[in-house]
Design a protein around this motif. Structure first.
Motif, PDB file in Angstrom:
ATOM      1  N   ASP A  99      -5.434   4.335  -5.805  1.00 58.70           N
ATOM      2  CA  ASP A  99      -4.734   3.349  -6.619  1.00 58.70           C
ATOM      3  C   ASP A  99      -5.713   2.680  -7.572  1.00 58.70           C
ATOM      4  N   GLY A 100      -5.861   3.237  -8.753  1.00 65.19           N
ATOM      5  CA  GLY A 100      -6.802   2.682  -9.712  1.00 65.19           C
ATOM      6  C   GLY A 100      -6.249   1.528 -10.510  1.00 65.19           C
ATOM      7  N   ARG A 101      -4.928   1.408 -10.543  1.00 67.12           N
ATOM      8  CA  ARG A 101      -4.299   0.272 -11.224  1.00 67.12           C
ATOM      9  C   ARG A 101      -3.081  -0.200 -10.437  1.00 67.12           C
ATOM     10  N   ALA A 102      -3.109   0.080  -9.159  1.00 65.76           N
ATOM     11  CA  ALA A 102      -1.959  -0.223  -8.312  1.00 65.76           C
ATOM     12  C   ALA A 102      -2.416  -0.904  -7.035  1.00 65.76           C
ATOM     13  N   LEU A 103      -1.461  -1.453  -6.310  1.00 66.72           N
ATOM     14  CA  LEU A 103      -1.783  -2.253  -5.136  1.00 66.72           C
ATOM     15  C   LEU A 103      -0.619  -2.228  -4.168  1.00 66.72           C
ATOM     16  N   LEU A 104      -0.915  -1.954  -2.915  1.00 67.13           N
ATOM     17  CA  LEU A 104       0.088  -2.093  -1.855  1.00 67.13           C
ATOM     18  C   LEU A 104       0.020  -3.530  -1.351  1.00 67.13           C
ATOM     19  N   LEU A 105       0.998  -4.348  -1.726  1.00 70.16           N
ATOM     20  CA  LEU A 105       1.004  -5.738  -1.256  1.00 70.16           C
ATOM     21  C   LEU A 105       1.246  -5.806   0.243  1.00 70.16           C
ATOM     22  N   GLY A 106       2.048  -4.891   0.748  1.00 68.27           N
ATOM     23  CA  GLY A 106       2.382  -4.867   2.168  1.00 68.27           C
ATOM     24  C   GLY A 106       3.735  -4.222   2.352  1.00 68.27           C
ATOM     25  N   GLU A 107       4.261  -4.351   3.555  1.00 63.38           N
ATOM     26  CA  GLU A 107       5.546  -3.731   3.869  1.00 63.38           C
ATOM     27  C   GLU A 107       6.600  -4.796   4.159  1.00 63.38           C
ATOM     28  N   LEU A 108       7.779  -4.556   3.638  1.00 61.32           N
ATOM     29  CA  LEU A 108       8.977  -5.316   3.973  1.00 61.32           C
ATOM     30  C   LEU A 108       9.723  -4.569   5.067  1.00 61.32           C
ATOM     31  N   THR A 109      10.547  -5.271   5.795  1.00 61.79           N
ATOM     32  CA  THR A 109      11.409  -4.625   6.776  1.00 61.79           C
ATOM     33  C   THR A 109      12.828  -4.682   6.262  1.00 61.79           C
ATOM     34  N   ALA A 110      13.388  -3.527   5.953  1.00 59.95           N
ATOM     35  CA  ALA A 110      14.733  -3.463   5.393  1.00 59.95           C
ATOM     36  C   ALA A 110      15.769  -3.759   6.471  1.00 59.95           C
ATOM     37  N   PRO A 111      16.700  -4.674   6.212  1.00 57.22           N
ATOM     38  CA  PRO A 111      17.733  -4.976   7.213  1.00 57.22           C
ATOM     39  C   PRO A 111      18.587  -3.763   7.529  1.00 57.22           C
ATOM     40  N   ALA A 118      12.158   1.489   9.246  1.00 58.59           N
ATOM     41  CA  ALA A 118      12.691   0.355   8.488  1.00 58.59           C
ATOM     42  C   ALA A 118      11.682  -0.220   7.510  1.00 58.59           C
ATOM     43  N   LEU A 119      10.425   0.227   7.565  1.00 60.49           N
ATOM     44  CA  LEU A 119       9.415  -0.324   6.668  1.00 60.49           C
ATOM     45  C   LEU A 119       9.619   0.181   5.241  1.00 60.49           C
ATOM     46  N   ARG A 120       9.432  -0.721   4.283  1.00 61.75           N
ATOM     47  CA  ARG A 120       9.490  -0.364   2.868  1.00 61.75           C
ATOM     48  C   ARG A 120       8.249  -0.937   2.188  1.00 61.75           C
ATOM     49  N   ASP A 121       7.508  -0.075   1.526  1.00 64.59           N
ATOM     50  CA  ASP A 121       6.323  -0.524   0.801  1.00 64.59           C
ATOM     51  C   ASP A 121       6.716  -1.371  -0.408  1.00 64.59           C
ATOM     52  N   LEU A 122       6.011  -2.493  -0.588  1.00 63.53           N
ATOM     53  CA  LEU A 122       6.084  -3.230  -1.839  1.00 63.53           C
ATOM     54  C   LEU A 122       4.777  -2.976  -2.569  1.00 63.53           C
ATOM     55  N   HIS A 123       4.873  -2.284  -3.676  1.00 65.28           N
ATOM     56  CA  HIS A 123       3.716  -1.718  -4.339  1.00 65.28           C
ATOM     57  C   HIS A 123       3.739  -2.118  -5.807  1.00 65.28           C
ATOM     58  N   LEU A 124       2.605  -2.436  -6.360  1.00 62.48           N
ATOM     59  CA  LEU A 124       2.520  -2.858  -7.751  1.00 62.48           C
ATOM     60  C   LEU A 124       1.855  -1.792  -8.606  1.00 62.48           C
ATOM     61  N   LYS A 125       2.230  -1.766  -9.879  1.00 62.60           N
ATOM     62  CA  LYS A 125       1.533  -0.951 -10.873  1.00 62.60           C
ATOM     63  C   LYS A 125       1.144  -1.856 -12.029  1.00 62.60           C
ATOM     64  N   GLY A 126      -0.103  -1.717 -12.472  1.00 61.19           N
ATOM     65  CA  GLY A 126      -0.568  -2.528 -13.580  1.00 61.19           C
ATOM     66  C   GLY A 126      -1.111  -3.874 -13.177  1.00 61.19           C
ATOM     67  N   SER A 127      -1.537  -3.997 -11.919  1.00 65.22           N
ATOM     68  CA  SER A 127      -1.968  -5.292 -11.389  1.00 65.22           C
ATOM     69  C   SER A 127      -3.457  -5.540 -11.513  1.00 65.22           C
ATOM     70  N   GLY A 128      -4.207  -4.626 -12.164  1.00 66.34           N
ATOM     71  CA  GLY A 128      -5.629  -4.855 -12.376  1.00 66.34           C
ATOM     72  C   GLY A 128      -6.501  -3.818 -11.713  1.00 66.34           C
ATOM     73  N   LEU A 129      -7.794  -3.909 -11.953  1.00 70.75           N
ATOM     74  CA  LEU A 129      -8.757  -2.957 -11.401  1.00 70.75           C
ATOM     75  C   LEU A 129      -8.844  -3.069  -9.889  1.00 70.75           C
ATOM     76  N   THR A 130      -9.159  -1.936  -9.249  1.00 65.44           N
ATOM     77  CA  THR A 130      -9.326  -1.865  -7.800  1.00 65.44           C
ATOM     78  C   THR A 130     -10.595  -1.063  -7.515  1.00 65.44           C
ATOM     79  N   PRO A 131     -11.003  -0.989  -6.243  1.00 68.29           N
ATOM     80  CA  PRO A 131     -12.166  -0.154  -5.914  1.00 68.29           C
ATOM     81  C   PRO A 131     -11.992   1.323  -6.248  1.00 68.29           C
ATOM     82  N   PHE A 132     -10.757   1.775  -6.497  1.00 64.78           N
ATOM     83  CA  PHE A 132     -10.511   3.173  -6.830  1.00 64.78           C
ATOM     84  C   PHE A 132     -10.369   3.400  -8.343  1.00 64.78           C
ATOM     85  N   SER A 133     -10.538   2.372  -9.133  1.00 64.18           N
ATOM     86  CA  SER A 133     -10.388   2.526 -10.584  1.00 64.18           C
ATOM     87  C   SER A 133     -11.463   3.455 -11.133  1.00 64.18           C
TER      88      SER A 133
END
Length: 511
Positions: free
Chosen positions: A90-102, A127-142
């Motif tokens: 993820d060079g410009r992305a980020l996994l914020l965490g997981e939501l639990t879908a009802p 039931a887990l759903r990733d909440l993931h961002l694109k365009g959130s800035g540089l990361t260690p994989f950029s």
């Protein structure tokens, strides 16, 4: 009273520190919500009003993910246009965490997923759903030269195309929101910046397994990494197979089946992904990453829209063979875990991969029969094959042809005439007679053949308008593609082919 701030888990970050790196979203100068997918927010049990608030928007950009969130950039490798890159991520992305879908997941799947971890207190992984961002800035994989950012146009494109696929019943990741950042992004020209908040069953990819296998082989990760990744993938996406005698083989077979079905579904609606690298092939079977994607106008198996696909590697008609090529790369990463004897492992992998062609053919032929309004039989297969040849020869518009074809049989007595887009020739008339002999059901046809797709040129014009601050054209297209089977007077341009005298449409990656 419960807090409206969604509770994010750090399941992946905790389970796979070898495949992730802690990272944080960049601060945005002037965040402004461009679009919130209200229906998806409701499905996820999220507070729509709060998400529209200033605090909610900062949550969607990753700046305020909550006190318990542990955002990470995920690591993976990938074959990009056939060339192997051992470290992408993820060079410009980020996994914020997981939501639990009802209510997500079936009860039997949930029990199986819990049993994988050996404890009934383990959350239901289905039931887990990733909440993931694109365009959130540089990361260690950029990568060198990257800015970690994204522009408004490509992020809205992902929103529109993923919603279109979802409405057509095609498995896909989905956009929860697009937020303008107030930051200028430098590409070929200055563009307004944006962050996309995406929901996925997970972001496990073929490239994830390639990366994990290479880490183990290089002595940089414990030997149980790939088996743990296999168990995670089965528990989250193929929980009916978690008790298999050979889990890695069960996973390979499941992903082969899922990708065969997905590829057929894409092609039935004329979708061209455009960048089927191994890092864009999900273990779940969901569509992901909508950079240089497009939809067919004139039917042409060689159709390519991506500006960087100069050799036609990812052409419309090449998608099944490249999907299988990608699955071969997954098999290679799993090979040591398929059998103790290397020869037996190769034989097991080969047998699993040989399942792709019949699975794809079954989904493709059944889908064509449904589009023709008839049950699948040998006769329908023959009629479909002849039709594809006629469509290619005439370069008929893929979407319009199917919607107009239903009007050839509006009632007990078929309407005379030639199906739209085909010439009045002896071959076409003979085909029409053989098709009508199968007693097609026009209502069945109208239920599977969309009137509205994100037509390439109208969508690009809408994205250009959005970059200038006018979101109305994008919202109009969204409304139409979310209800693709219903005629709409305000969406005529999405139901008609482009002019024959126009230049070929070209899409760009947007990164």
């Amino acid at each position: 009273m419960s807090s409206p701030v969604p509770a994010l888990t750090s399941h992946f970050a905790d389970a796979f520190p070898e495949l992730s790196a802690p990272s944080r979203a960049w601060q945005t100068p002037e965040p402004r919500l461009l679009h919130l997918n209200a229906a998806l927010a409701t499905e996820l049990g999220l507070d729509e009003d709060w998400l529209r608030s200033a605090d909610g928007v900062r949550f969607l950009t990753g700046e305020a993910p909550g006190p318990d969130a542990r955002p990470v950039a995920q690591g993976y490798a990938g074959h990009q246009f056939g060339g192997y890159s051992p470290r992408l991520g993820d060079g410009r992305a980020l996994l914020l965490g997981e939501l639990t879908a009802p209510g997500a997941g079936r009860a039997d799947d949930a029990d199986a997923a819990r049993d994988v971890a050996g404890a009934t207190s383990t959350p239901d992984l289905t039931a887990l759903r990733d909440l993931h961002l694109k365009g959130s800035g540089l990361t260690p994989f950029s990568r060198e030269g990257s800015d970690g950012l994204a522009a408004v146009g490509p992020m809205l494109r992902e929103l529109v195309v993923s919603e279109a696929l979802h409405a057509l019943g095609i498995p896909t990741t989905r956009a929860l929101a697009v937020v303008a950042t107030g930051r200028t992004v430098r590409r070929q020209r200055p563009l307004p910046g944006a962050v996309l908040a995406r929901i996925a069953d997970s972001h496990l990819r073929v490239g994830t397994f390639q990366y994990a296998a290479a880490l183990v082989e290089g002595g940089h990760a414990p030997e149980d990494l790939v088996p743990r990744l296999v168990a995670e993938s089965l528990a989250r996406h193929h929980a009916d197979r978690v008790d298999a005698d050979v889990p890695a083989l069960a996973l390979l077979e499941a992903v082969v089946a899922a990708q065969a079905d997905l590829t057929a579904r894409w092609m039935l609606v004329g979708f061209v992904h455009g960048v089927m690298n191994t890092d864009n092939v999900t273990i779940s079977g969901q569509s992901i990453d909508f950079g240089p994607c497009a939809f067919l106008d004139a039917f042409d198996p060689r159709a390519v829209f991506s500006s960087i696909d100069r050799q036609g590697r990812y052409a419309y008609g090449a998608q099944p063979q490249i999907a299988l090529w990608n699955l071969n790369r997954l098999a290679e990463a799993l090979l040591p875990h398929l059998a103790a004897d290397p020869n037996d492992a190769v034989a097991a992998a080969t047998a699993a991969l040989e399942g792709f062609a019949p699975a794809f053919d079954a989904a493709w032929q059944s889908g064509l029969a449904a589009k023709l309004g008839v049950p699948r039989t040998r006769a329908s297969d023959d009629v479909a094959a002849r039709l594809l040849g006629l469509l290619a020869e005439a370069r008929a518009d893929w979407t319009t042809f199917w919607t107009d074809l239903a009007d050839v049989v509006p009632g007990p007595s078929p309407t005379p005439g030639t199906p739209a887009g085909l010439p009045d020739s002896a071959g076409v008339r003979a085909w029409r007679e053989d098709w009508l002999a199968l007693a097609p059901d026009p209502e069945r046809m109208r239920a599977v053949n969309p009137r509205h797709i994100p037509r390439n040129r109208p969508l690009q014009e809408a994205l250009d308008a959005a970059e200038g601050g006018d979101l109305a054209p994008v919202e109009r297209i969204l409304a139409a593609v979310r209800d693709p089977f219903t005629p709409r007077p305000d969406a005529v341009d999405l139901a008609l082919p482009s002019g024959a005298d126009e230049r070929p449409f070209v899409t760009f990656c947007g990164t």
